[in-house]
Design an enzyme around this catalytic site. Sequence first.
Site, PDB file in Angstrom:
ATOM      1  N   ASP A 273      19.291  55.674  25.195  1.00 12.76           N
ATOM      2  CA  ASP A 273      18.959  54.251  25.140  1.00 12.76           C
ATOM      3  C   ASP A 273      20.131  53.499  24.514  1.00 12.76           C
ATOM      4  O   ASP A 273      20.488  53.739  23.356  1.00 12.76           O
ATOM      5  CB  ASP A 273      17.688  54.060  24.303  1.00 12.76           C
TER       6      ASP A 273
ATOM      7  N   THR B 161      20.661  47.327  28.198  1.00  8.07           N
ATOM      8  CA  THR B 161      21.641  47.247  27.102  1.00  8.07           C
ATOM      9  C   THR B 161      22.917  48.021  27.442  1.00  8.07           C
ATOM     10  O   THR B 161      24.017  47.542  27.192  1.00  8.07           O
ATOM     11  CB  THR B 161      21.034  47.794  25.791  1.00  8.07           C
TER      12      THR B 161
ATOM     13  N   ASP C 241      10.849  49.895  26.279  1.00 13.87           N
ATOM     14  CA  ASP C 241      11.637  49.389  27.423  1.00 13.87           C
ATOM     15  C   ASP C 241      10.723  49.064  28.596  1.00 13.87           C
ATOM     16  O   ASP C 241      10.833  48.009  29.220  1.00 13.87           O
ATOM     17  CB  ASP C 241      12.684  50.438  27.867  1.00 13.87           C
TER      18      ASP C 241
END
Length: 531
Positions: A46, A79, A375
């Site tokens: 992530d 991201t 998410d």
Amino acid sequence: MRGREVQSANIMVAKIIAETMKSSLGPRGMDKMLVDSFGDIVITNDGATILKEMDVEHPVAKMLVEVSKAQDEEVGDGTTSAVVLAGELLAKAEELIEKEVHPTIVIEGYRKAAVKALEILDEIGIKASPTDKELLRKVAKTAMISKLVGEESDYLAGVVVDAVTRVAEKVGDRWTVDLDDIKLEKKEGQSLRDTKLIEGIVLDKEVVHPDMPKLVRNAKIALLDAALEIEKTEFDAKLNIETPEQMRAFMKQEEDMLKGMVEKIASTGANVVLCQKGIDDLAQYFLAKRGIMAVRRIKKSDMDKLAKATKGRVISRIDDLTPEDLGKAALVEERRVGEDKMVFVEGCENPKSITILIRGGTQRIVDEAERSLKDAINVVKDVIVDGKIIAGGGAGEIETALRLRDYAKTLPGKEQLAVNKFAEALEVIPSQLAESAGMDPIEAIVNLTSKHKEGGLTHGINVFKGEITDMQKLEVLDPLLVKKQTIKSAVEAAAMVLKIDDIIAASRLETSAPGKKGEEKEKEEGGVGED
């Protein structure tokens, strides 16, 4: 170090950060193991988590961390893409700067390209119904397929969609989703497939006294921000007790005060006490005697959620508690979950308050599952709020790059070069997806571009089979909002870095006035001295 050297050094830092992040892009991306100074380990792919946990010192690296943070807070996903794209935009800008194109012209070209890219994305975006659960499930699955929980993404996507659609509200002709209504509670044990949606709030606490009821139906809940304890005095005080009777009277006084508190709570009709602070052993005994269930030391964030869920009021003084302040729930029960006990508050007054109880084999799996679910929840929210999706697998980026090249031909002068470089930079996303899947990135981009020129608008990289496929048929769908925010974040970060031509060490001392006064102040603060 000034001018070109500074720009070069700053761009290099951004490129290194982007290069580090690149390999974790997409379903075939690699994970990073982050080890802190205490030896604690985080394993994740992530982007926001990687950058947050990374120990970065350089100011440009810190700016990129902020970019990922803004992206995460705004749309909850994309991201890694934002940071990789920012790094690529800077690498392409460096090529132009070396050809004597001024950074200001590059920035201007990038900004025009970004505006045009957002227009193109709006054009190619596919309308999505906020009530189409099957479509939302595909979007949630796409967000999770690249994570550690990918194997169970089908099941978890269903849980996420159930949760988000339950808290979504239509206000006028717009949809809103308050994510504060969804609580994520994790407990290791069992498997990811045992993750479930609880209609209410789950507290990782247990009932404080063994004689208290473990199940209360038609619960009337007192929410307390006050300790059920005798407060110690703020100042030093001495009590001279000379006889056993005095000692007994002193103890009796404390007992009566605690009994009075419990009687006050019981008089309001409360049968459950949820307390943010401590509960004295004696108070626990009195509560148990009155058949009142109690839980202590609940987090403030959980108290706020409980207040919203049960429509009760958090009270700071027990004397102020009234029957109107009590929250209501159909059931409050202590249940064993794994090795521990947890308290479930179900059937709340506000049916929108729900909890996803995350299970998993180890602590690291549970932690990564929590990040993945966050998410997925965010991307489903984005689709409900924005009402548009786009094909994944690099399809959107390739189509935008193609159309930007046509747009560049309409521009005068050197800005045209910047727009072309922007288009090239966009190709880094499908290129990296292909590379992570073991494909030849250059060949993949060439094939994908020709497919799009033939009108294959939704074609992208199928990382599982290593070929070019129609992403819409493959059900790989992203929220349009995430793609747009990625471009906005990356361009702003790149423009900020390109504008810097000097790094100056800021003075730590503030001198009141030039001359003697300032020198005296420095001496007082230990600023001037002999090394």
